[in-house]
Motif scaffolding. Structure first.
Motif, short mmCIF file in Angstrom:
data_model
loop_
_atom_site.label_atom_id
_atom_site.label_comp_id
_atom_site.label_asym_id
_atom_site.label_seq_id
_atom_site.Cartn_x
_atom_site.Cartn_y
_atom_site.Cartn_z
N VAL A 79 0.84 -1.21 0.00
CA VAL A 79 0.00 0.00 0.00
C VAL A 79 0.87 1.25 0.00
N LEU A 80 1.96 1.20 0.77
CA LEU A 80 2.88 2.34 0.85
C LEU A 80 3.53 2.60 -0.50
N TYR A 81 3.86 1.54 -1.23
CA TYR A 81 4.46 1.66 -2.56
C TYR A 81 3.51 2.41 -3.50
N ALA A 87 3.88 6.16 -5.15
CA ALA A 87 3.75 6.35 -6.60
C ALA A 87 2.71 7.43 -6.91
N ILE A 88 1.56 7.37 -6.21
CA ILE A 88 0.51 8.37 -6.44
C ILE A 88 0.98 9.76 -6.00
N ILE A 143 13.75 11.37 -9.93
CA ILE A 143 13.57 11.35 -8.48
C ILE A 143 12.52 10.31 -8.08
N VAL A 144 11.41 10.30 -8.80
CA VAL A 144 10.27 9.44 -8.42
C VAL A 144 10.59 7.96 -8.61
N VAL A 145 11.20 7.59 -9.75
CA VAL A 145 11.46 6.17 -10.03
C VAL A 145 12.42 5.55 -9.01
N PRO A 146 13.56 6.19 -8.73
CA PRO A 146 14.43 5.62 -7.68
C PRO A 146 13.73 5.57 -6.32
N PHE A 147 12.84 6.54 -6.08
CA PHE A 147 12.14 6.57 -4.81
C PHE A 147 11.25 5.34 -4.65
#
Length: 632
Positions: free
Chosen positions: A269-271, A275-276, A300-304
């Motif tokens: 759920v956290l993943y 992403a959202i 930034i978002v993809v590695p996160f």
């Protein structure tokens, strides 16, 4: 209560780490460094991915792809180099932790066994033997698992979480906050579910110790169980202990098995939540808040998202190790409890030494002369006196209690001159064996005095006192080894000839020579391949080879048949010749020739005298001897 429990666990952790460091002052820190390095390297891919995506993103926007391949190759080379170092450090710390773990367990077993040898008889009398064995099996095993697996994994996961968290803040604080919200939920669940699991895992350890204690007791008493057809009752008792262990284990593992799936799903759920959140930040073109100063983007978002999985996975690993750590700490606490047990106190300063006689004086010497003396230093004037060991034992107004307020012996006064034979007669529980335990200082008296050759036995070192008193017990204990080894147990430096002479004295030589390998026949399982009488004869030979001036025979012939008893009695008569002897016997025929017979009842002396005197009195002894009363 929780605060106290936490403090106890913290103190156990600190003590354990301190001990491991003392055992391995170089290897342990080096292994920690390798673990830290290995854990830190595991976070590198996030940085690598961010740089590669940012490079591709810049090239896409500029249309310049010429330098991309070289730069990516540069990053890959660095990553490969780090991974090679990670593999080397991983192999190194695994090898070192294997040595540290097994070495630590070896030293703990040595400490436990060493401490057990210093404990008073009372400890063994008041603790279940199977539960004591559990220290060396279950508790050591949980400690092994914690040191070799849980501790390194916990350290790796903890360092990984910290490293990833720092990288997250470096890239984007907004997304880090989103992950922290999910992390708080995970920690709350871990505390609630993991806390219940830890409590039951500790209870499981204790239940397992009780079950093993019961099984050990049943194995020792298997013949008795079968003789009295007690099999079904034993099974019922076993089922109670087994059910208790089952319930504690069920609850412990139920909590533990619930924790994993819950944390995994919270992680999923956290993943999605990250992403959202990242998508919203990109679409809304929210300015990035970060330490790096980088703008918000796909790099930034993809590695996160990858770091989210790594972050959650490591927190999950930490949570999964909680149970093993708690069990390991519970095992460590029990081990430390045994190591910290108060050893048997010995304030004696009078020692037993070899002497020779010159001009009527006793001179201490190193060589064996066959003459012993008590070496008594006097602190008042610094002089030393030597008292010849003769075997004069006297009890004066002795009181004793195993537990405060429950007196077992009342005002016991008696004496045994050198060479005298003193017999104790009385019903079970009258205090006969208790008196002999006091002579050896297995227990200390509450009041009164016991003197050996005129010296208060509290002043005599216990080891020297016990060396001057031989014992033959009703329950024989033979150890794994040859017949010769078991006889030599009474005097470790005895020669083969001395052992054989002792066996002849005890009347054991004849049957020993008929054994398959004679004196070199192996004895196992407490002499299961010998008869009760044969075991007792070896036990008597063991006492004979020690050649002490005082001998205690605690119902030594009660388990021997009439024919063997005659053989043993002849050997015992030879053994008792010239010694001070204390005899405990239910068969009154074996004490007729005693110099004095002490009749005990509920810890008091009610009659004393020789056989003829007591028969003439027609008191309790007369009634016992003629069969009017029974001893039991």
């Amino acid at each position: 209560m929780k605060t106290k429990s936490f403090k106890n666990r913290k103190s156990v952790v600190l003590r354990l780490l301190k001990d491991i460091y003392e055992f391995y002052p170089v290897m342990f820190p080096v292994s920690i460094v390798c673990i830290l390095f290995n854990a830190t390297i595991s976070s590198i891919p996030a940085v690598f991915m961010q740089n590669v995506i940012a490079l591709i993103e810049d090239s896409w926007q500029s249309g310049d792809w010429n330098a991309v391949g070289g730069k990516i190759l540069y990053f890959v080379s660095i990553l490969v180099a780090f991974y090679i170092l990670s593999i080397i450090s991983g192999i190194a710390y695994n090898q070192m932790m294997a040595i540290i773990t097994q070495g630590t367990l070896k030293k703990f077993r040595g400490k436990m066994f060493g401490r057990m040898q210093t404990l008073p008889i009372k400890y063994v009398d008041t603790h279940n033997h199977g539960d004591i064995m559990s220290y060396y099996t279950n508790d050591i095993d949980t400690l092994r698992q914690m040191i070799s697996q849980s501790f390194p994994q916990l350290l790796i996961s903890g360092v990984s979480v910290l490293t990833v968290f720092i990288i997250m803040n470096y890239f984007c604080i907004w997304l880090t906050i989103a992950i922290l919200i999910g992390t708080i939920v995970m920690l709350f669940v871990t505390r609630k579910v993991g806390g219940g699991s830890a409590k039951y895992f500790i209870r499981q350890q204790k239940s397992l110790g009780r079950l093993e204690g019961f099984i050990e007791e049943m194995m020792v008493g298997q013949k008795v169980i079968k003789v009295f057809c007690h099999e079904e009752e034993s099974k019922a008792d076993f089922d109670k202990f087994n059910e208790e262990l089952f319930n504690d284990s069920k609850l412990a593992n139920r909590y533990a098995n619930i924790l994993g799936p819950i944390l995994n799903n919270i992680g999923n759920v956290l993943y999605v939540f990250v992403a959202i959140t990242g998508g919203i930040l990109l679409v809304a073109d929210v300015p990035n808040l970060s330490i790096s100063g980088l703008g918000m983007g796909i790099s930034i978002v993809v590695p996160f998202l990858n770091m989210t999985k790594q972050f959650v996975g490591n927190i999950n690993q930490v949570s999964q190790q909680v149970n093993s750590v708690v069990m390991g700490l519970a095992g460590a606490q029990r081990i430390y409890d045994l190591i910290d047990e108060e050893p048997e106190q010995d304030n004696g300063y009078v020692t037993l030494v070899n002497v020779r006689e010159e001009n009527g004086q006793l001179i201490e010497c190193e060589e064996r002369t066959g003459i012993w003396a008590w070496k008594h230093p006097h602190s008042s004037d610094g002089t030393v006196t030597y008292t010849k060991l003769t075997g004069d034992v006297r009890l004066h107004e002795v009181d004793f209690e195993y537990e405060p307020g429950k007196t077992i012996l009342h005002d016991i006064s008696l004496y045994a001159k050198p060479g005298q034979k003193v017999a104790f007669v009385g019903a079970t529980g009258a205090g006969k064996t208790t008196i002999t335990n006091l002579l050896n200082r297995f227990y200390d008296i509450a009041d009164g005095k016991i003197r050996y050759d005129g010296i208060n036995i509290n002043k005599i070192k216990k080891s020297d006192l016990r060396r001057a008193i031989g014992m033959v017990l009703q329950d024989t204990n033979l150890f794994t080894g040859t017949v010769m080894d078991n006889i030599r147990y009474g005097k470790l430096d005895a020669t083969d000839e001395e052992c054989i002479a002792a066996a002849k004295l005890a009347g054991a030589d004849d049957f020993i020579r008929r054994l398959p390998d004679g004196y070199h026949t192996m004895i196992t399982e407490n002499g299961a391949n010998l008869s009760q009488g044969q075991r007792q004869l070896i036990s008597i030979a063991r006492a004979a080879v020690a050649d002490p001036p005082v001998m205690i025979l605690d119902e030594a012939t009660s388990s021997i048949d009439t024919r063997t008893e005659a053989i043993v009695q002849r050997g015992m008569d030879a053994l008792m010749e010239g010694r001070t002897v204390f005899v405990i016997a239910h068969r009154l025929s074996t004490v007729k020739n005693a110099d004095v017979i002490i009749v005990l009842d509920h810890g008091r002396i009610i009659e004393r005298g020789n056989h003829e005197e007591l028969i003439a009195k027609k008191g309790v002894y007369y009634q016992l001897y003629t069969g009017a009363f029974e001893l039991e």
